[in-house]
Design a protein around this motif. Sequence first.
Motif, mmCIF file in Angstrom:
data_model
loop_
_atom_site.group_PDB
_atom_site.id
_atom_site.type_symbol
_atom_site.label_atom_id
_atom_site.label_comp_id
_atom_site.label_asym_id
_atom_site.label_seq_id
_atom_site.Cartn_x
_atom_site.Cartn_y
_atom_site.Cartn_z
ATOM 1 N N ALA A 213 -22.280 -18.021 -55.540
ATOM 2 C CA ALA A 213 -20.984 -17.851 -56.337
ATOM 3 C C ALA A 213 -21.036 -18.614 -57.667
ATOM 4 O O ALA A 213 -20.431 -18.068 -58.590
ATOM 5 C CB ALA A 213 -19.814 -18.313 -55.686
ATOM 6 N N LEU A 214 -21.897 -19.701 -57.469
ATOM 7 C CA LEU A 214 -22.018 -20.363 -59.049
ATOM 8 C C LEU A 214 -22.665 -19.371 -60.004
ATOM 9 O O LEU A 214 -22.374 -19.478 -61.068
ATOM 10 C CB LEU A 214 -22.855 -21.655 -58.967
ATOM 11 C CG LEU A 214 -22.039 -22.713 -58.214
ATOM 12 C CD1 LEU A 214 -23.159 -24.006 -57.936
ATOM 13 C CD2 LEU A 214 -20.767 -23.043 -58.565
ATOM 14 N N THR A 215 -23.502 -18.463 -59.600
ATOM 15 C CA THR A 215 -24.392 -17.673 -60.627
ATOM 16 C C THR A 215 -23.509 -16.640 -61.265
ATOM 17 O O THR A 215 -23.884 -16.064 -62.026
ATOM 18 C CB THR A 215 -25.452 -17.016 -59.907
ATOM 19 O OG1 THR A 215 -24.958 -16.103 -58.883
ATOM 20 C CG2 THR A 215 -26.510 -18.088 -58.968
ATOM 21 N N THR A 216 -22.432 -16.449 -60.847
ATOM 22 C CA THR A 216 -21.392 -15.461 -61.126
ATOM 23 C C THR A 216 -20.523 -16.003 -62.414
ATOM 24 O O THR A 216 -19.859 -15.099 -63.128
ATOM 25 C CB THR A 216 -20.740 -14.842 -60.156
ATOM 26 O OG1 THR A 216 -19.539 -15.794 -59.678
ATOM 27 C CG2 THR A 216 -21.430 -14.262 -59.195
ATOM 28 N N ALA B 219 -34.274 -15.714 -70.093
ATOM 29 C CA ALA B 219 -35.008 -14.036 -70.250
ATOM 30 C C ALA B 219 -34.126 -13.483 -71.389
ATOM 31 O O ALA B 219 -34.311 -12.433 -72.123
ATOM 32 C CB ALA B 219 -35.514 -13.376 -69.272
ATOM 33 N N GLU B 220 -32.797 -13.643 -70.947
ATOM 34 C CA GLU B 220 -31.742 -12.920 -71.742
ATOM 35 C C GLU B 220 -31.180 -13.960 -72.993
ATOM 36 O O GLU B 220 -30.243 -13.667 -73.515
ATOM 37 C CB GLU B 220 -30.648 -12.584 -70.905
ATOM 38 C CG GLU B 220 -30.994 -11.442 -69.973
ATOM 39 C CD GLU B 220 -29.869 -11.103 -68.802
ATOM 40 O OE1 GLU B 220 -28.923 -11.813 -69.229
ATOM 41 O OE2 GLU B 220 -30.221 -10.530 -68.055
ATOM 42 N N SER B 221 -31.755 -14.887 -73.148
ATOM 43 C CA SER B 221 -31.627 -15.782 -74.299
ATOM 44 C C SER B 221 -30.093 -16.277 -74.288
ATOM 45 O O SER B 221 -29.406 -16.527 -75.057
ATOM 46 C CB SER B 221 -31.469 -15.197 -75.606
ATOM 47 O OG SER B 221 -32.865 -14.408 -75.857
ATOM 48 N N ARG B 222 -29.773 -16.580 -72.811
ATOM 49 C CA ARG B 222 -28.697 -17.485 -72.685
ATOM 50 C C ARG B 222 -28.802 -18.708 -72.015
ATOM 51 O O ARG B 222 -29.768 -19.051 -71.851
ATOM 52 C CB ARG B 222 -27.674 -16.536 -71.510
ATOM 53 C CG ARG B 222 -27.148 -15.240 -71.892
ATOM 54 C CD ARG B 222 -26.468 -14.317 -70.697
ATOM 55 N NE ARG B 222 -27.326 -14.148 -69.656
ATOM 56 C CZ ARG B 222 -27.372 -14.575 -68.468
ATOM 57 N NH1 ARG B 222 -26.567 -15.702 -68.236
ATOM 58 N NH2 ARG B 222 -28.089 -14.075 -67.710
ATOM 59 N N ASP B 223 -27.762 -19.547 -71.944
ATOM 60 C CA ASP B 223 -27.777 -20.840 -71.605
ATOM 61 C C ASP B 223 -28.103 -20.881 -70.106
ATOM 62 O O ASP B 223 -27.376 -19.967 -69.322
ATOM 63 C CB ASP B 223 -26.575 -21.812 -71.946
ATOM 64 C CG ASP B 223 -26.391 -22.209 -73.591
ATOM 65 O OD1 ASP B 223 -27.357 -22.009 -74.212
ATOM 66 O OD2 ASP B 223 -25.301 -22.154 -73.996
ATOM 67 N N ALA B 224 -28.892 -21.769 -69.886
ATOM 68 C CA ALA B 224 -29.492 -21.835 -68.174
ATOM 69 C C ALA B 224 -28.742 -22.961 -67.817
ATOM 70 O O ALA B 224 -28.822 -24.161 -68.348
ATOM 71 C CB ALA B 224 -30.940 -21.805 -68.193
ATOM 72 N N LEU C 106 -32.271 -20.122 -55.558
ATOM 73 C CA LEU C 106 -31.514 -19.272 -56.065
ATOM 74 C C LEU C 106 -30.937 -19.406 -57.408
ATOM 75 O O LEU C 106 -30.901 -18.637 -58.333
ATOM 76 C CB LEU C 106 -30.327 -18.943 -54.831
ATOM 77 C CG LEU C 106 -29.240 -18.028 -55.354
ATOM 78 C CD1 LEU C 106 -28.467 -17.571 -54.041
ATOM 79 C CD2 LEU C 106 -28.242 -18.302 -56.374
ATOM 80 N N LEU C 107 -30.731 -20.877 -57.681
ATOM 81 C CA LEU C 107 -30.387 -21.339 -58.866
ATOM 82 C C LEU C 107 -31.539 -21.344 -59.975
ATOM 83 O O LEU C 107 -31.369 -21.133 -61.261
ATOM 84 C CB LEU C 107 -29.670 -22.589 -58.562
ATOM 85 C CG LEU C 107 -28.297 -22.562 -57.903
ATOM 86 C CD1 LEU C 107 -28.119 -24.129 -57.378
ATOM 87 C CD2 LEU C 107 -27.300 -22.111 -58.838
#
Length: 279
Positions: free
Chosen positions: A110-113, A142-147, A132-133
């Motif tokens: 759920a955190l991944t959403t 890979a999408e240039s978003r914060d991780a 998973l995380l």
Amino acid sequence: MLARQRQEYILEQVSATGGVRVAEVVAALGISEMTVRRDITELVAQGLVERVHGGAVAAGPTSMEPRFTAKSTLHLDAKRRIGAATAALLRPGDALALSAGTTTLAVAQALTTLPHLGTLTVITNSLPAAQLLFDAADAARAESRDAPTVLLTGGERTPSNALVGLPAIDMLRALRVEWVVLGAHGFTPEAGLMTPNLQEAAVNQALLASGRTAVAVLDASKWGILGLRSFCPTRDIGVLVTDSRPDARTTAVLDESGTTLIVADPLPAPDNHTIRRTS
């Protein structure tokens, strides 16, 4: 249908999945709820099953630890609901410690959403949750978003895919987080959260000490189930997230302990959820 046939059906379901709900037997056999409860009472008296809130589970010693794969197929809808309701507690920038287990894995999913996943820091001793995380973090990069920042403790692997022992405990001693999310093998108001694995209990206590607020995540099959060791008394549970309201006595003890009870509603859609809060 004879009582023996009904009881054999209950035992078959418990053997296949680890547990069965009264409502499931009522629907499958077309009999009354009272009849099912009477059959479960007879099986309990024979030592063949253990009664839990809403049904029965396989009888076993308090030191018996189920393997992760055996638990991963049980109560999936309940775990998804609990996971979504728990993830909703997290604010941008929060840090949390996550124990091992299949319900806490649902929390990780759920955190991944969450839209603010990339701002979170997650520490865990769960191998599946960490993987998973890690995958979610790689996808974000890979999408240039914060991780998110994901930290996995060291230690020895248990049947529930947890890392335990001094390496895990030593790492956790130095950490402080806003939330600690704890799964459990069982729960009673008197004993609190329990596990059959003594080493896992020690790591869970270290997790508990690292967090400002303890969140217990338990589906209703855990009510009344005993483990060899208690690792978190009821008074230390800040929030309890479940899929079904516990009995009146348990609810009263939670209220006296100052624990916030969250009963997760059914998910209307894969990406949406609502929660009902009671205290």
